[in-house]
Write a protein that holds these residues in place. Structure first.
Motif, short mmCIF file in Angstrom:
data_model
loop_
_atom_site.label_atom_id
_atom_site.label_comp_id
_atom_site.label_asym_id
_atom_site.label_seq_id
_atom_site.Cartn_x
_atom_site.Cartn_y
_atom_site.Cartn_z
N THR A 105 5.81 2.10 2.54
CA THR A 105 5.73 1.04 1.56
C THR A 105 4.30 1.00 1.03
O THR A 105 3.36 1.04 1.81
N LEU A 106 4.18 0.98 -0.28
CA LEU A 106 2.87 1.12 -0.91
C LEU A 106 2.15 -0.22 -1.00
O LEU A 106 2.70 -1.20 -1.50
N VAL A 107 0.92 -0.22 -0.54
CA VAL A 107 0.05 -1.38 -0.66
C VAL A 107 -1.11 -0.98 -1.57
O VAL A 107 -1.81 0.00 -1.30
N THR A 108 -1.30 -1.73 -2.63
CA THR A 108 -2.39 -1.47 -3.55
C THR A 108 -3.24 -2.73 -3.66
O THR A 108 -2.72 -3.80 -4.00
N VAL A 109 -4.53 -2.58 -3.36
CA VAL A 109 -5.44 -3.72 -3.42
C VAL A 109 -6.43 -3.46 -4.55
O VAL A 109 -7.20 -2.50 -4.50
N SER A 110 -6.38 -4.31 -5.54
CA SER A 110 -7.27 -4.14 -6.69
C SER A 110 -8.58 -4.89 -6.46
O SER A 110 -8.61 -5.93 -5.80
N SER A 111 -9.64 -4.36 -7.03
CA SER A 111 -10.96 -4.99 -6.86
C SER A 111 -11.22 -6.03 -7.93
O SER A 111 -10.47 -6.16 -8.88
N SER A 115 9.06 -2.49 4.58
CA SER A 115 9.04 -3.18 3.29
C SER A 115 7.87 -4.15 3.26
O SER A 115 7.21 -4.38 4.28
N GLY A 116 7.64 -4.74 2.09
CA GLY A 116 6.63 -5.77 1.97
C GLY A 116 5.38 -5.37 1.22
O GLY A 116 4.50 -6.21 1.00
N GLY A 117 5.28 -4.11 0.84
CA GLY A 117 4.11 -3.68 0.10
C GLY A 117 4.09 -4.25 -1.30
O GLY A 117 5.07 -4.84 -1.77
N GLY A 118 2.97 -4.07 -1.97
CA GLY A 118 2.86 -4.56 -3.33
C GLY A 118 1.44 -4.44 -3.85
O GLY A 118 0.57 -3.86 -3.19
N LEU A 119 1.23 -5.00 -5.02
CA LEU A 119 -0.09 -5.00 -5.66
C LEU A 119 -0.72 -6.37 -5.47
O LEU A 119 -0.13 -7.39 -5.87
N VAL A 120 -1.87 -6.40 -4.84
CA VAL A 120 -2.58 -7.65 -4.60
C VAL A 120 -4.04 -7.48 -4.98
O VAL A 120 -4.50 -6.36 -5.23
N GLN A 121 -4.76 -8.59 -4.97
CA GLN A 121 -6.19 -8.54 -5.27
C GLN A 121 -6.99 -8.60 -3.98
O GLN A 121 -6.49 -9.00 -2.92
N THR A 122 -8.24 -8.19 -4.09
CA THR A 122 -9.14 -8.26 -2.95
C THR A 122 -9.16 -9.68 -2.37
O THR A 122 -9.28 -10.66 -3.12
N GLY A 123 -9.02 -9.75 -1.05
CA GLY A 123 -9.03 -11.04 -0.37
C GLY A 123 -7.66 -11.63 -0.14
O GLY A 123 -7.51 -12.58 0.64
N ASP A 124 -6.64 -11.07 -0.78
CA ASP A 124 -5.28 -11.57 -0.61
C ASP A 124 -4.69 -11.11 0.72
O ASP A 124 -5.30 -10.32 1.45
N SER A 125 -3.49 -11.60 0.99
CA SER A 125 -2.77 -11.24 2.22
C SER A 125 -1.41 -10.65 1.87
O SER A 125 -0.84 -10.94 0.82
N LEU A 126 -0.91 -9.84 2.77
CA LEU A 126 0.44 -9.29 2.69
C LEU A 126 0.99 -9.21 4.09
O LEU A 126 0.24 -9.01 5.05
N ARG A 127 2.31 -9.34 4.19
CA ARG A 127 2.97 -9.10 5.47
C ARG A 127 4.00 -8.01 5.28
O ARG A 127 4.94 -8.15 4.50
N LEU A 128 3.80 -6.93 6.01
CA LEU A 128 4.75 -5.83 6.02
C LEU A 128 5.77 -6.04 7.13
O LEU A 128 5.44 -6.58 8.19
N SER A 129 7.00 -5.61 6.86
CA SER A 129 8.07 -5.71 7.84
C SER A 129 8.62 -4.33 8.14
O SER A 129 8.73 -3.48 7.26
#
Length: 118
Positions: free
Chosen positions: A112-118, A6-20
């Motif tokens: 879990t899907l991670v999407t990084v937008s530019s 879990s922990g995926g999501g939509l973030v912007q370039t330069g952001d952070s995420l933590r997957l579990s």
């Protein structure tokens, strides 16, 4: 043993995420846990791994420094901290476990899907 990522999501370039990645069902006998990622139409690629003891983190070339794998021994959870995310990090991320080394990853969680937008 079952793995739940879990922990995926939509973030912007330069952001952070933590997957579990939570191991349930008496996770005895796990040797190591790895994170992999896959982009549609491409092969699944290795991201990082760690021994079930929490030792010996290992990373794919070029990811160490931005990604950190760790294990919470109390919660039977393996984390993948991802910093300075780039659009090319967009993928479905999977965790998997192996019971021995050498050996193959035989227990897989759902992605879990991670999407990084530019």
């Amino acid at each position: 043993v079952q793995l739940q990522a879990s922990g995926g999501g939509l973030v912007q370039t330069g952001d952070s995420l933590r997957l579990s990645c939570v191991a349930s069902g008496r996770p005895f006998g796990i040797y190591s846990v790895g994170w992999f990622r896959q982009v549609p139409g491409k092969e699944r690629e290795f991201v990082a791994s760690i021994a079930w003891s929490g030792r010996n983190p290992y990373y794919s070339d070029g990811l160490e420094g931005r990604f950190t794998i760790s294990r919470d021994n109390v919660m039977d959870t393996v984390y993948l901290q991802m910093n300075s995310l780039k659009p090319e990090d967009t993928a479905v991320y999977y965790c998997a476990a192996k019971r021995r080394s050498p050996g193959r990853y035989e227990i897989w969680g759902q992605g879990t899907l991670v999407t990084v937008s530019s």
